[in-house]
Design a protein around this motif. Structure first.
Motif, PDB file in Angstrom:
ATOM      1  N   SER A   1      54.746   8.482 -42.870  1.00 24.90           N
ATOM      2  CA  SER A   1      55.540   9.350 -42.009  1.00 24.90           C
ATOM      3  C   SER A   1      55.987   8.591 -40.765  1.00 24.90           C
ATOM      4  N   PRO A   2      57.085   9.010 -40.132  1.00 24.20           N
ATOM      5  CA  PRO A   2      57.560   8.306 -38.936  1.00 24.20           C
ATOM      6  C   PRO A   2      56.530   8.237 -37.823  1.00 24.20           C
ATOM      7  N   GLY A   3      55.671   9.227 -37.754  1.00 23.99           N
ATOM      8  CA  GLY A   3      54.667   9.220 -36.692  1.00 23.99           C
ATOM      9  C   GLY A   3      53.432   8.402 -36.990  1.00 23.99           C
ATOM     10  N   ALA A   4      53.402   7.735 -38.135  1.00 25.68           N
ATOM     11  CA  ALA A   4      52.194   7.030 -38.560  1.00 25.68           C
ATOM     12  C   ALA A   4      51.963   5.719 -37.822  1.00 25.68           C
ATOM     13  N   GLY A   5      53.011   5.169 -37.208  1.00 28.20           N
ATOM     14  CA  GLY A   5      52.917   3.826 -36.641  1.00 28.20           C
ATOM     15  C   GLY A   5      51.767   3.584 -35.689  1.00 28.20           C
ATOM     16  N   PRO A   6      51.622   4.380 -34.614  1.00 34.56           N
ATOM     17  CA  PRO A   6      50.562   4.093 -33.640  1.00 34.56           C
ATOM     18  C   PRO A   6      49.157   4.113 -34.236  1.00 34.56           C
ATOM     19  N   ALA A   7      48.845   5.116 -35.058  1.00 32.68           N
ATOM     20  CA  ALA A   7      47.506   5.181 -35.650  1.00 32.68           C
ATOM     21  C   ALA A   7      47.276   4.020 -36.609  1.00 32.68           C
ATOM     22  N   ALA A   8      48.315   3.632 -37.346  1.00 27.29           N
ATOM     23  CA  ALA A   8      48.178   2.522 -38.287  1.00 27.29           C
ATOM     24  C   ALA A   8      47.926   1.206 -37.552  1.00 27.29           C
ATOM     25  N   VAL A   9      48.630   0.988 -36.452  1.00 30.77           N
ATOM     26  CA  VAL A   9      48.442  -0.250 -35.685  1.00 30.77           C
ATOM     27  C   VAL A   9      47.066  -0.273 -35.028  1.00 30.77           C
ATOM     28  N   ARG A  10      46.598   0.885 -34.578  1.00 31.23           N
ATOM     29  CA  ARG A  10      45.243   0.953 -34.022  1.00 31.23           C
ATOM     30  C   ARG A  10      44.207   0.580 -35.081  1.00 31.23           C
ATOM     31  N   ALA A  11      44.363   1.101 -36.296  1.00 31.06           N
ATOM     32  CA  ALA A  11      43.432   0.778 -37.378  1.00 31.06           C
ATOM     33  C   ALA A  11      43.542  -0.692 -37.775  1.00 31.06           C
ATOM     34  N   LEU A  12      44.765  -1.230 -37.751  1.00 34.09           N
ATOM     35  CA  LEU A  12      44.945  -2.648 -38.082  1.00 34.09           C
ATOM     36  C   LEU A  12      44.248  -3.542 -37.058  1.00 34.09           C
ATOM     37  N   ALA A  13      44.329  -3.175 -35.783  1.00 34.16           N
ATOM     38  CA  ALA A  13      43.660  -3.973 -34.751  1.00 34.16           C
ATOM     39  C   ALA A  13      42.159  -4.029 -35.002  1.00 34.16           C
ATOM     40  N   GLU A  14      41.567  -2.924 -35.392  1.00 34.60           N
ATOM     41  CA  GLU A  14      40.141  -2.910 -35.727  1.00 34.60           C
ATOM     42  C   GLU A  14      39.855  -3.843 -36.905  1.00 34.60           C
ATOM     43  N   HIS A  15      40.722  -3.777 -37.918  1.00 35.05           N
ATOM     44  CA  HIS A  15      40.524  -4.598 -39.113  1.00 35.05           C
ATOM     45  C   HIS A  15      40.644  -6.089 -38.778  1.00 35.05           C
ATOM     46  N   LEU A  16      41.704  -6.462 -38.068  1.00 34.54           N
ATOM     47  CA  LEU A  16      41.914  -7.877 -37.755  1.00 34.54           C
ATOM     48  C   LEU A  16      40.825  -8.422 -36.838  1.00 34.54           C
ATOM     49  N   ALA A  17      40.407  -7.627 -35.864  1.00 34.23           N
ATOM     50  CA  ALA A  17      39.370  -8.094 -34.938  1.00 34.23           C
ATOM     51  C   ALA A  17      38.061  -8.358 -35.644  1.00 34.23           C
ATOM     52  N   SER A  18      37.810  -7.650 -36.753  1.00 34.44           N
ATOM     53  CA  SER A  18      36.557  -7.809 -37.499  1.00 34.44           C
ATOM     54  C   SER A  18      36.684  -8.763 -38.676  1.00 34.44           C
ATOM     55  N   HIS A  19      37.869  -9.275 -38.927  1.00 34.12           N
ATOM     56  CA  HIS A  19      38.084 -10.173 -40.064  1.00 34.12           C
ATOM     57  C   HIS A  19      37.276 -11.458 -39.862  1.00 34.12           C
ATOM     58  N   PRO A  20      36.634 -11.990 -40.897  1.00 37.98           N
ATOM     59  CA  PRO A  20      35.815 -13.197 -40.736  1.00 37.98           C
ATOM     60  C   PRO A  20      36.563 -14.369 -40.108  1.00 37.98           C
ATOM     61  N   ALA A  21      37.835 -14.545 -40.463  1.00 37.48           N
ATOM     62  CA  ALA A  21      38.595 -15.668 -39.907  1.00 37.48           C
ATOM     63  C   ALA A  21      38.856 -15.465 -38.418  1.00 37.48           C
ATOM     64  N   ALA A  22      39.197 -14.229 -38.013  1.00 33.29           N
ATOM     65  CA  ALA A  22      39.425 -13.948 -36.596  1.00 33.29           C
ATOM     66  C   ALA A  22      38.125 -14.047 -35.807  1.00 33.29           C
ATOM     67  N   LEU A  23      37.064 -13.554 -36.398  1.00 34.51           N
ATOM     68  CA  LEU A  23      35.743 -13.632 -35.775  1.00 34.51           C
ATOM     69  C   LEU A  23      35.371 -15.096 -35.505  1.00 34.51           C
ATOM     70  N   ARG A  24      35.558 -15.925 -36.510  1.00 36.22           N
ATOM     71  CA  ARG A  24      35.217 -17.345 -36.383  1.00 36.22           C
ATOM     72  C   ARG A  24      36.064 -18.021 -35.304  1.00 36.22           C
ATOM     73  N   ARG A  25      37.358 -17.715 -35.270  1.00 39.82           N
ATOM     74  CA  ARG A  25      38.241 -18.333 -34.283  1.00 39.82           C
ATOM     75  C   ARG A  25      37.909 -17.858 -32.874  1.00 39.82           C
ATOM     76  N   GLY A  26      37.605 -16.556 -32.724  1.00 41.61           N
ATOM     77  CA  GLY A  26      37.280 -16.042 -31.403  1.00 41.61           C
ATOM     78  C   GLY A  26      35.988 -16.610 -30.852  1.00 41.61           C
ATOM     79  N   CYS A  27      34.959 -16.675 -31.691  1.00 38.91           N
ATOM     80  CA  CYS A  27      33.677 -17.233 -31.242  1.00 38.91           C
ATOM     81  C   CYS A  27      33.811 -18.721 -30.935  1.00 38.91           C
ATOM     82  N   THR A  28      34.608 -19.424 -31.735  1.00 41.02           N
ATOM     83  CA  THR A  28      34.824 -20.847 -31.480  1.00 41.02           C
ATOM     84  C   THR A  28      35.550 -21.062 -30.170  1.00 41.02           C
ATOM     85  N   ARG A  29      36.528 -20.202 -29.873  1.00 44.47           N
ATOM     86  CA  ARG A  29      37.247 -20.338 -28.600  1.00 44.47           C
ATOM     87  C   ARG A  29      36.291 -20.175 -27.423  1.00 44.47           C
ATOM     88  N   LEU A  30      35.434 -19.165 -27.466  1.00 47.13           N
ATOM     89  CA  LEU A  30      34.488 -18.963 -26.372  1.00 47.13           C
ATOM     90  C   LEU A  30      33.518 -20.127 -26.248  1.00 47.13           C
TER      91      LEU A  30
END
Length: 497
Positions: free
Chosen positions: A249-278
């Protein structure tokens, strides 16, 4: 009768000729603050490293109103919304750049929340928007205040979502005109490549799907605020690096992007890159796998929370063993050098956003490290080799002369001799050691101590290395103290973290 033991020493892989004294309080001051000084190290020592760290990881509990008031009064465009910036600058929003850049330098120099400033800088490099880009004049101040600072020690998922939906990021990476008919891929590509999973963990199909999911995310050019336009949003199911959404639906965008941010932040590759940066920022260019594994576990178990990861990092044996494994980046070097003299701010006669801290900002710009101003979306590098080359070394030496000579008229101090208590009661050896330890915390090797002692004594026209018992003359204190400070500031000791 007890005898004090000499401090333990380590050989730095970056300057193997130096034996660096190990001091946990100084190590934490050098890595967790910009303005690492003897006063800061002593405060850490009195408080206890763990207790000091726990306080810094809860910055809302620390009273930093003096710094906040100064920034609001002296650099108002750095803390204003877009309409206010337009009013303050006379519809010249690019002037807000100077305010935000200098406000950042002031915070790094004087804040009581130094670890927060270090982490804010880290995320500005990771989720970077170039301050000088003409697409974001007037918007970056809001990005710093609304997206980075509130989430810098919170959850990375919240930080990521705040960043990718902020008007400054939407403008910087061309998403403001991204529609169902013409999706723009710039923001989608950088979110995957730079902000989260990295090259090799995503495909071109992932980029295309994310660009479609981000259609309709735009900006109100009048208020500077975020706007979602459902009529611009591309419909249809998406698959993005393992994330799926019906997007029906046209209104789905914000909720979908919020859920995607949760998914990407928890992805093993993103996790590894973030911890390595710190770990790369605070420990070494090549952080041990043992440390990265523990950071990984902490990150997962705390649902992408950043503060617990940093606590694990700073209390690790790998951090405790990392003395001398990082070179200071220019902003760290300058903040520590200026802060050593406890400077007093003197308002400039000129009433422009470029006048306060003008020389300080000019020096850091010349060293290639103006706050937030790296020209491309990758942000400033955090590798030793990026900051240690012949041109950079010459810049550091020139900066040392400017700091020692007090070139910035808006930052005045009482003089280096008074700052470090240089009197005729001290021997030249004692004075040289006091300058070294007071400026960078390392106990100098005898030849390095003697070099500074000899320079101090030369004002009396008596050549040669002074004896261990020879006391300073009034002429040596008056004529050579400032230049002796310059020698220490230009030494590798000052730049080794």
């Amino acid at each position: 009768m007890s005898t004090s033991r000499p401090p333990a020493t380590v050989r730095s892989p970056l300057a193997p000729g130096l034996a660096l004294s190990v001091d946990p309080a100084w190590l934490l001051a050098r890595r967790a603050t910009h303005a690492a000084t003897a006063r800061q190290a002593e405060q850490i020592r009195r408080t206890g490293t763990t207790r000091w760290l726990d306080r810094q990881l809860a910055p809302a509990r620390i009273d930093d109103r003096a710094c906040d008031r100064f920034v609001a009064r002296t650099f108002p465009a750095a803390v204003a919304d877009l309409p206010t910036i337009m009013r303050l600058t006379g519809d010249k929003p690019w002037e807000a750049q100077a305010s935000l850049s200098r406000a950042t330098l002031w915070r790094q120099l004087t804040t009581r929340r130094p670890l927060l400033e270090r982490v804010v800088e880290t995320w500005h490099d990771h989720l970077h928007i170039a301050l000088d880009s003409d697409k974001v004049h007037g918007w970056v101040a809001g990005y710093d205040r609304q997206a980075i600072r509130p989430h810098a020690l919170g959850r990375f998922a919240d930080l990521l979502h705040a960043s990718l939906t902020h008007p400054a990021m939407l403008r910087y990476l061309d998403n403001t005109w991204s529609t169902a008919d013409h999706p723009v891929e710039n923001l989608a590509r950088e979110v995957l490549e730079l902000h989260t999973v990295g090259v090799g963990a995503y495909t071109e199909a992932d980029v295309a799907a994310l660009s479609r999911l981000l259609t309709g995310f735009t900006v109100d050019e009048r208020t500077g605020g975020f706007v979602y336009r459902p009529e611009w949003h591309a419909l249809g199911p998406v698959r993005i690096v393992g994330f799926g959404h019906a997007n029906a639906s046209p209104g789905a965008g914000p909720a979908a992007v919020r859920a995607l941010a949760e998914h990407l932040a928890s992805h093993p590759a993103a996790l590894r890159r973030g911890c390595t940066r710190l770990a790369r920022r605070f420990v070494s260019d090549y952080p041990p796998r043992s440390l990265l594994s523990r950071l990984d576990v902490t990150y997962r178990s705390h649902r992408t929370a950043i503060a617990p990861v940093l606590r694990t990092l700073f209390t690790s044996t790998e951090f405790a063993a990392s003395t001398g494994q990082k070179w200071a980046r220019p902003q760290e070097f300058l903040a520590a050098a200026y802060a050593a003299s406890s400077p007093t701010y003197r308002p400039p006669a000129e009433k422009t956003p470029w006048a306060p801290l003008g020389t300080y900002a000019w020096i850091v710009h010349g060293l290639g490290h103006q706050p937030l101003a790296h020209p491309d979306p990758e942000g400033y590098p955090d590798r030793n080799d990026a900051w240690r080359h012949p041109g950079a070394m010459l810049g550091i030496w020139n900066a040392a002369e400017a700091v020692a000579g007090g070139w910035d008229a808006t930052l005045t101090h009482r003089g280096w001799a008074r700052t470090f208590g240089l009197t005729t009661q001290l021997t030249y050896h004692q004075a040289a050691t006091r300058l070294h330890v007071g400026l960078h915390g390392y106990v100098p090797a005898a030849p390095d101590r003697d070099a500074v002692a000899t320079f101090l004594r030369d004002s009396t026209l008596r050549r040669g290395v002074p004896s261990a018992t020879e006391r300073m003359s009034p002429q040596a204190i008056e004529w050579n103290a400032d230049e002796a400070v310059r020698l220490v500031l230009a030494s590798p000791y000052m730049s080794l973290r």
